[in-house]
Design a protein around this motif. Structure first.
Motif, PDB file in Angstrom:
ATOM      1  N   GLU A 138      46.331  32.742  33.520  1.00 19.64           N
ATOM      2  CA  GLU A 138      45.318  32.245  34.445  1.00 19.64           C
ATOM      3  C   GLU A 138      43.985  32.966  34.257  1.00 19.64           C
ATOM      4  N   VAL A 139      43.996  34.296  34.157  1.00 22.70           N
ATOM      5  CA  VAL A 139      42.724  35.000  34.000  1.00 22.70           C
ATOM      6  C   VAL A 139      42.077  34.709  32.652  1.00 22.70           C
ATOM      7  N   ILE A 140      42.892  34.554  31.603  1.00 24.15           N
ATOM      8  CA  ILE A 140      42.357  34.175  30.283  1.00 24.15           C
ATOM      9  C   ILE A 140      41.722  32.788  30.383  1.00 24.15           C
ATOM     10  N   GLN A 141      42.436  31.866  31.025  1.00 23.87           N
ATOM     11  CA  GLN A 141      41.942  30.496  31.197  1.00 23.87           C
ATOM     12  C   GLN A 141      40.608  30.483  31.946  1.00 23.87           C
ATOM     13  N   LEU A 142      40.551  31.198  33.054  1.00 20.50           N
ATOM     14  CA  LEU A 142      39.335  31.208  33.873  1.00 20.50           C
ATOM     15  C   LEU A 142      38.159  31.853  33.139  1.00 20.50           C
ATOM     16  N   ARG A 143      38.438  32.941  32.431  1.00 19.59           N
ATOM     17  CA  ARG A 143      37.353  33.675  31.770  1.00 19.59           C
ATOM     18  C   ARG A 143      36.866  32.985  30.505  1.00 19.59           C
ATOM     19  N   TYR A 144      37.792  32.569  29.645  1.00 22.35           N
ATOM     20  CA  TYR A 144      37.396  32.119  28.319  1.00 22.35           C
ATOM     21  C   TYR A 144      37.350  30.607  28.142  1.00 22.35           C
ATOM     22  N   PHE A 145      38.044  29.864  28.975  1.00 19.15           N
ATOM     23  CA  PHE A 145      38.010  28.406  28.859  1.00 19.15           C
ATOM     24  C   PHE A 145      37.120  27.782  29.920  1.00 19.15           C
ATOM     25  N   GLN A 146      37.129  28.347  31.114  1.00 14.13           N
ATOM     26  CA  GLN A 146      36.251  27.839  32.167  1.00 14.13           C
ATOM     27  C   GLN A 146      34.967  28.664  32.256  1.00 14.13           C
ATOM     28  N   GLU A 147      34.896  29.720  31.462  1.00 11.96           N
ATOM     29  CA  GLU A 147      33.713  30.573  31.332  1.00 11.96           C
ATOM     30  C   GLU A 147      33.200  31.089  32.674  1.00 11.96           C
ATOM     31  N   MET A 148      34.128  31.478  33.525  1.00 15.36           N
ATOM     32  CA  MET A 148      33.752  32.054  34.816  1.00 15.36           C
ATOM     33  C   MET A 148      33.424  33.537  34.629  1.00 15.36           C
ATOM     34  N   SER A 149      32.519  34.035  35.449  1.00 15.94           N
ATOM     35  CA  SER A 149      32.195  35.460  35.421  1.00 15.94           C
ATOM     36  C   SER A 149      33.332  36.235  36.081  1.00 15.94           C
ATOM     37  N   TYR A 150      33.328  37.549  35.892  1.00 18.86           N
ATOM     38  CA  TYR A 150      34.342  38.381  36.538  1.00 18.86           C
ATOM     39  C   TYR A 150      34.290  38.198  38.055  1.00 18.86           C
ATOM     40  N   GLN A 151      33.071  38.168  38.589  1.00 18.60           N
ATOM     41  CA  GLN A 151      32.904  38.024  40.036  1.00 18.60           C
ATOM     42  C   GLN A 151      33.442  36.675  40.520  1.00 18.60           C
ATOM     43  N   GLU A 152      33.159  35.598  39.770  1.00 14.12           N
ATOM     44  CA  GLU A 152      33.659  34.273  40.136  1.00 14.12           C
ATOM     45  C   GLU A 152      35.186  34.238  40.111  1.00 14.12           C
ATOM     46  N   ILE A 153      35.773  34.895  39.110  1.00 16.80           N
ATOM     47  CA  ILE A 153      37.238  34.956  39.020  1.00 16.80           C
ATOM     48  C   ILE A 153      37.801  35.722  40.208  1.00 16.80           C
ATOM     49  N   ALA A 154      37.167  36.842  40.549  1.00 15.83           N
ATOM     50  CA  ALA A 154      37.630  37.657  41.682  1.00 15.83           C
ATOM     51  C   ALA A 154      37.601  36.829  42.967  1.00 15.83           C
ATOM     52  N   GLU A 155      36.538  36.067  43.167  1.00 16.67           N
ATOM     53  CA  GLU A 155      36.436  35.230  44.362  1.00 16.67           C
ATOM     54  C   GLU A 155      37.475  34.111  44.331  1.00 16.67           C
ATOM     55  N   TYR A 156      37.643  33.499  43.165  1.00 15.34           N
ATOM     56  CA  TYR A 156      38.602  32.401  43.017  1.00 15.34           C
ATOM     57  C   TYR A 156      40.028  32.864  43.307  1.00 15.34           C
ATOM     58  N   LEU A 157      40.386  34.037  42.769  1.00 13.74           N
ATOM     59  CA  LEU A 157      41.742  34.575  42.943  1.00 13.74           C
ATOM     60  C   LEU A 157      41.894  35.357  44.242  1.00 13.74           C
ATOM     61  N   ASN A 158      40.779  35.586  44.934  1.00 15.77           N
ATOM     62  CA  ASN A 158      40.772  36.379  46.157  1.00 15.77           C
ATOM     63  C   ASN A 158      41.353  37.779  45.903  1.00 15.77           C
ATOM     64  N   GLU A 159      40.862  38.396  44.817  1.00 19.14           N
ATOM     65  CA  GLU A 159      41.297  39.739  44.433  1.00 19.14           C
ATOM     66  C   GLU A 159      40.066  40.607  44.219  1.00 19.14           C
ATOM     67  N   PRO A 160      40.223  41.921  44.320  1.00 18.44           N
ATOM     68  CA  PRO A 160      39.090  42.809  44.035  1.00 18.44           C
ATOM     69  C   PRO A 160      38.627  42.658  42.582  1.00 18.44           C
ATOM     70  N   LEU A 161      37.349  42.836  42.361  1.00 17.04           N
ATOM     71  CA  LEU A 161      36.761  42.716  41.028  1.00 17.04           C
ATOM     72  C   LEU A 161      37.443  43.650  40.037  1.00 17.04           C
ATOM     73  N   SER A 162      37.749  44.862  40.479  1.00 19.35           N
ATOM     74  CA  SER A 162      38.387  45.824  39.567  1.00 19.35           C
ATOM     75  C   SER A 162      39.768  45.337  39.130  1.00 19.35           C
ATOM     76  N   ASN A 163      40.518  44.653  40.009  1.00 17.42           N
ATOM     77  CA  ASN A 163      41.818  44.094  39.625  1.00 17.42           C
ATOM     78  C   ASN A 163      41.653  43.054  38.525  1.00 17.42           C
ATOM     79  N   VAL A 164      40.629  42.212  38.669  1.00 15.79           N
ATOM     80  CA  VAL A 164      40.383  41.166  37.673  1.00 15.79           C
ATOM     81  C   VAL A 164      40.072  41.800  36.321  1.00 15.79           C
TER      82      VAL A 164
END
Length: 182
Positions: A138-164
């Motif tokens: 999921e994180v690979i998909q969000l980062r490299y295929f959907q080109e989301m930023s770390y912050q966008e991924i953190a918000e999407y997954l509802n997790e701290p940025l450092s976890n992402v």
């Protein structure tokens, strides 16, 4: 081997030092938590959270103590927090078998991205990615295929940025190991 220079670099925000510390201590922390939890998913989640907290608070590390001892103490506290949350019924406890059944239900039909990747002769890479655990996929998909930023991924997954950041780092390391083994 002297670990202190890496710790000092990490305190200054050096990402290479963070990566080194993560790679160097991952198996020790993960193995410790696996023995305690007897659950791979919980052990992995606790280990990710441990490194996330450690890297956020690395400036507070006291070099009079071993770095791995500090990490294990954080891991124990994260585990206690997880147990408390489970007791308060905020989590649904599922077995590894139920987790695997849910994973097997996932849609395996090729997506638009799969077709494009295949056309660009990258289908092998996609197969390697599919060998990763679902949360790494999921994180690979969000980062490299959907080109989301770390912050966008953190918000999407509802997790701290450092976890992402830790999950992505770990996912890339595992993917590299899969590729190298082939």
């Amino acid at each position: 081997m002297e670990i202190n220079p890496y710790i000092e670099k990490a305190k200054k925000g050096d990402q290479v030092a963070f990566t080194y510390l993560l790679n160097h201590y991952w198996n020790e922390v993960y193995g410790f938590m696996l023995k305690r939890t007897e659950n791979e998913t919980d052990a992995e989640d606790i280990t990710i959270e441990t490194f996330s907290k450690a890297f956020d608070k690395i400036a507070t590390y006291n070099p009079e103590y071993q770095f791995n001892t500090w990490l294990i103490a954080i891991a124990k506290n994260v585990h206690i927090d997880l147990l408390r949350k489970k007791k308060s019924n905020h989590f649904v406890d599922i077995t590894d078998e139920e987790d695997q059944q849910a994973y097997n239900v996932a849609d395996t039909s090729p997506s638009v991205e799969d077709a494009i990747i295949t056309e660009q002769n990258l289908s092998r890479l996609l197969q390697f990615i599919k060998e990763l655990k679902p949360h790494y996929q999921e994180v690979i998909q969000l980062r490299y295929f959907q080109e989301m930023s770390y912050q966008e991924i953190a918000e999407y997954l509802n997790e701290p940025l450092s976890n992402v950041k830790i999950k992505l780092l770990r996912a890339k390391k595992l993917l590299a190991e899969i590729i190298e083994s082939r």
